[in-house]
Scaffold this motif. Structure first.
Motif, PDB file in Angstrom:
ATOM      1  N   ASP A  90       3.815 -70.741  47.305  1.00 34.61           N
ATOM      2  CA  ASP A  90       2.880 -69.660  47.638  1.00 34.61           C
ATOM      3  C   ASP A  90       1.454 -70.143  47.860  1.00 34.61           C
ATOM      4  O   ASP A  90       0.763 -69.678  48.772  1.00 34.61           O
ATOM      5  CB  ASP A  90       2.872 -68.610  46.517  1.00 34.61           C
ATOM      6  N   HIS A  91       0.982 -71.076  47.029  1.00 37.10           N
ATOM      7  CA  HIS A  91      -0.419 -71.490  47.105  1.00 37.10           C
ATOM      8  C   HIS A  91      -0.715 -72.316  48.344  1.00 37.10           C
ATOM      9  O   HIS A  91      -1.885 -72.534  48.672  1.00 37.10           O
ATOM     10  CB  HIS A  91      -0.818 -72.258  45.839  1.00 37.10           C
ATOM     11  N   ALA A 114       1.076 -64.768  51.521  1.00 36.37           N
ATOM     12  CA  ALA A 114       0.015 -65.658  51.056  1.00 36.37           C
ATOM     13  C   ALA A 114      -0.150 -65.510  49.546  1.00 36.37           C
ATOM     14  O   ALA A 114       0.585 -64.756  48.891  1.00 36.37           O
ATOM     15  CB  ALA A 114      -1.290 -65.367  51.791  1.00 36.37           C
ATOM     16  N   HIS A 115      -1.128 -66.225  49.002  1.00 41.64           N
ATOM     17  CA  HIS A 115      -1.296 -66.300  47.552  1.00 41.64           C
ATOM     18  C   HIS A 115      -2.252 -65.246  47.021  1.00 41.64           C
ATOM     19  O   HIS A 115      -2.233 -64.921  45.837  1.00 41.64           O
ATOM     20  CB  HIS A 115      -1.796 -67.705  47.174  1.00 41.64           C
ATOM     21  N   ASN A 116      -3.121 -64.709  47.877  1.00 42.78           N
ATOM     22  CA  ASN A 116      -4.000 -63.623  47.449  1.00 42.78           C
ATOM     23  C   ASN A 116      -4.194 -62.640  48.605  1.00 42.78           C
ATOM     24  O   ASN A 116      -3.760 -62.882  49.736  1.00 42.78           O
ATOM     25  CB  ASN A 116      -5.338 -64.155  46.917  1.00 42.78           C
ATOM     26  N   ARG A 121      -4.654 -60.621  54.384  1.00 45.13           N
ATOM     27  CA  ARG A 121      -5.341 -59.815  55.400  1.00 45.13           C
ATOM     28  C   ARG A 121      -5.870 -60.695  56.531  1.00 45.13           C
ATOM     29  O   ARG A 121      -5.806 -60.309  57.709  1.00 45.13           O
ATOM     30  CB  ARG A 121      -6.489 -59.034  54.752  1.00 45.13           C
ATOM     31  N   THR A 122      -6.375 -61.872  56.189  1.00 45.02           N
ATOM     32  CA  THR A 122      -6.911 -62.768  57.205  1.00 45.02           C
ATOM     33  C   THR A 122      -5.835 -63.187  58.199  1.00 45.02           C
ATOM     34  O   THR A 122      -6.044 -63.159  59.422  1.00 45.02           O
ATOM     35  CB  THR A 122      -7.543 -64.011  56.552  1.00 45.02           C
ATOM     36  N   LEU A 123      -4.663 -63.559  57.701  1.00 47.88           N
ATOM     37  CA  LEU A 123      -3.568 -63.960  58.587  1.00 47.88           C
ATOM     38  C   LEU A 123      -3.065 -62.783  59.415  1.00 47.88           C
ATOM     39  O   LEU A 123      -2.773 -62.916  60.606  1.00 47.88           O
ATOM     40  CB  LEU A 123      -2.419 -64.554  57.766  1.00 47.88           C
ATOM     41  N   GLU A 366       0.291 -57.323  50.631  1.00 48.64           N
ATOM     42  CA  GLU A 366      -0.935 -57.012  49.887  1.00 48.64           C
ATOM     43  C   GLU A 366      -0.629 -56.120  48.689  1.00 48.64           C
ATOM     44  O   GLU A 366      -1.158 -56.325  47.586  1.00 48.64           O
ATOM     45  CB  GLU A 366      -1.946 -56.314  50.794  1.00 48.64           C
ATOM     46  N   THR A 367       0.216 -55.132  48.910  1.00 41.44           N
ATOM     47  CA  THR A 367       0.579 -54.219  47.824  1.00 41.44           C
ATOM     48  C   THR A 367       1.243 -54.973  46.680  1.00 41.44           C
ATOM     49  O   THR A 367       0.937 -54.748  45.495  1.00 41.44           O
ATOM     50  CB  THR A 367       1.506 -53.115  48.359  1.00 41.44           C
ATOM     51  N   VAL A 368       2.152 -55.855  47.004  1.00 42.45           N
ATOM     52  CA  VAL A 368       2.815 -56.679  45.985  1.00 42.45           C
ATOM     53  C   VAL A 368       1.781 -57.463  45.185  1.00 42.45           C
ATOM     54  O   VAL A 368       1.787 -57.460  43.942  1.00 42.45           O
ATOM     55  CB  VAL A 368       3.825 -57.635  46.654  1.00 42.45           C
TER      56      VAL A 368
END
Length: 410
Positions: A90-91, A114-116, A121-123, A366-368
């Protein structure tokens, strides 16, 4: 630009009959399955920091050029590629994905994207703005049972849904803290494995797999299974972003993910024009016993005004049974997938967007991740537009985190 290269529009796959030129980053474990999923295309490069875990893929696809560092691969071959398939811890999702997308490469990326939240959101935004074909590794999305569940909910079989409960069983988490410092195995580039994260001495308890249960590298069972399972209500109810997130569980550990947790998400709007409470559990939810239900083989319970729908990945039940004994099922309207990896390949060649493209899966991922944030810091109101956690400053500090020196993003 992360690599100092100008973004470009790729053209190697303008014809559906042309094969894509692909690079696979992370080819051991789950990565090996993803390499197999795209083996019909031209596999130009295979990248892995661990020669031992990658050995099978390296031997099977021996014509592909081998690398341990994705940056060197992109510098050498990026101009010849159409897309990348990324299956790393993930990282290390964000950096290779963002670098590849900046080169105009279509991207298949393992969950949880992603990891955060900021990375996610950026991707998601970058892919949309640059018209890149994307697919998150939610391969269960292609299972016929998932399609039938979506059709039942969206056709109103159980009426308006006001709450959903989703869970994954087991109690994985809180691994033992290593007390020894064994040497790094031959063939493992541990510096690259750590990548942008904080470096700690190598230990086999977190590399190559146990990383999942350390916050620095992974996202726990919630990140591991959340995208797969929450896919069912997200798809069925047209969910996007929660407005409030709360969580509870065992005492928070600063380094390690928990053995259990319960997250409650509030959504102000669904495709049924009503609010919804979505519950996520790492562990067995109490509501099953309260309703006299068995969760065996299931992971999702929809509670509607006219009944319930109990579902897993490959089976489902309408409840109570006697009420639905003569139920006439709706006509099938969710099309059969040609194959999960094939969806992405077709999208890369100019076809329809893959079903788990980032515009759909980004908000879900994001929700996860927000569930983990709420567990670690307490509940908060979520402003999806500004990525703000309101008055919860501790939560805000986890939405975007710093990178180790040398891995900063411009």
């Amino acid at each position: 630009m992360y690599h100092g290269a100008a973004a470009r529009r790729i053209s190697a796959a303008e014809s559906p009959n042309e094969k894509l030129n692909l690079a696979c980053i992370g080819v051991g474990g789950r990565g090996a399955a993803n390499v197999g999923g795209v083996r019909s295309q031209n596999l130009i490069a295979l990248v892995d920091v661990d020669e031992k875990r990658a050995e099978g893929a390296f031997k099977k696809y021996s014509s592909a050029e081998r690398f341990s560092d994705y940056r060197k691969m992109l510098d050498k071959l990026g101009k010849d590629l159409d897309g990348v398939v990324i299956s790393t811890p993930d990282h290390t999702h964000f950096h290779p994905a963002y670098a590849s997308m900046q080169l105009g490469l279509h991207t298949y990326l393992e969950k949880p994207l992603a990891h955060n939240v900021w990375e996610t959101r950026t991707l998601t935004d970058y892919a949309r703005e640059n018209k890149l074909a994307t697919q998150l590794g939610n391969q269960r999305h292609a299972m016929p049972n998932m399609h039938r569940v979506v059709e039942l909910v969206q056709s109103g079989a159980i009426g308006k849904v006001n709450e959903v409960h989703c869970w994954v069983g087991g109690s994985r988490g809180m691994p033992s803290i290593p007390k020894d410092t064994p040497p790094v195995p031959a063939g493992l580039d541990y510096e690259l494995w750590v990548g942008p994260a904080e470096k700690r001495p190598y230990h086999p308890s977190f590399c190559p797999y146990g990383w999942r249960f350390w916050w620095e590298y992974g996202t726990g069972e919630t990140g591991n299974w959340g995208c797969h399972i929450l896919d069912i209500p997200f798809w069925s109810l047209g969910l996007r972003y929660p407005s409030h997130v709360n969580a509870r569980g065992p005492e928070v550990d600063a380094e390690r993910t928990p053995k259990s947790m319960h997250v409650t998400y509030r959504f102000d709007q669904t495709n049924q024009n009503s609010p919804l409470d979505l519950h996520w559990y790492h562990g067995t939810p109490e509501i099953l016993a309260q309703r006299g239900l068995s969760g065996k083989g299931h992971n999702t319970l929809f509670i509607g005004e006219d009944g319930m729908l109990l579902s897993g990945f490959d089976k489902h039940e309408l409840l109570p049974e006697e009420k639905f004994a003569d139920f006439k099922r709706p006509e099938q309207f969710v099309p059969k997938s040609p194959g999960f990896h094939k969806e992405w390949i077709a999208a890369c060649k100019g076809g329809d967007a893959a079903t788990c493209n980032f515009d759909y899966t980004g908000p879900m991922a994001e929700t996860v991740l927000l569930g983990n944030v709420a567990y670690r810091t307490g509940g908060f109101d979520w402003n999806a537009k500004t990525l703000s956690t309101g008055n919860n400053t501790k939560a805000q500090s986890l939405i975007q985190t710093a990178y180790r020196k040398g891995w900063e993003i411009d």
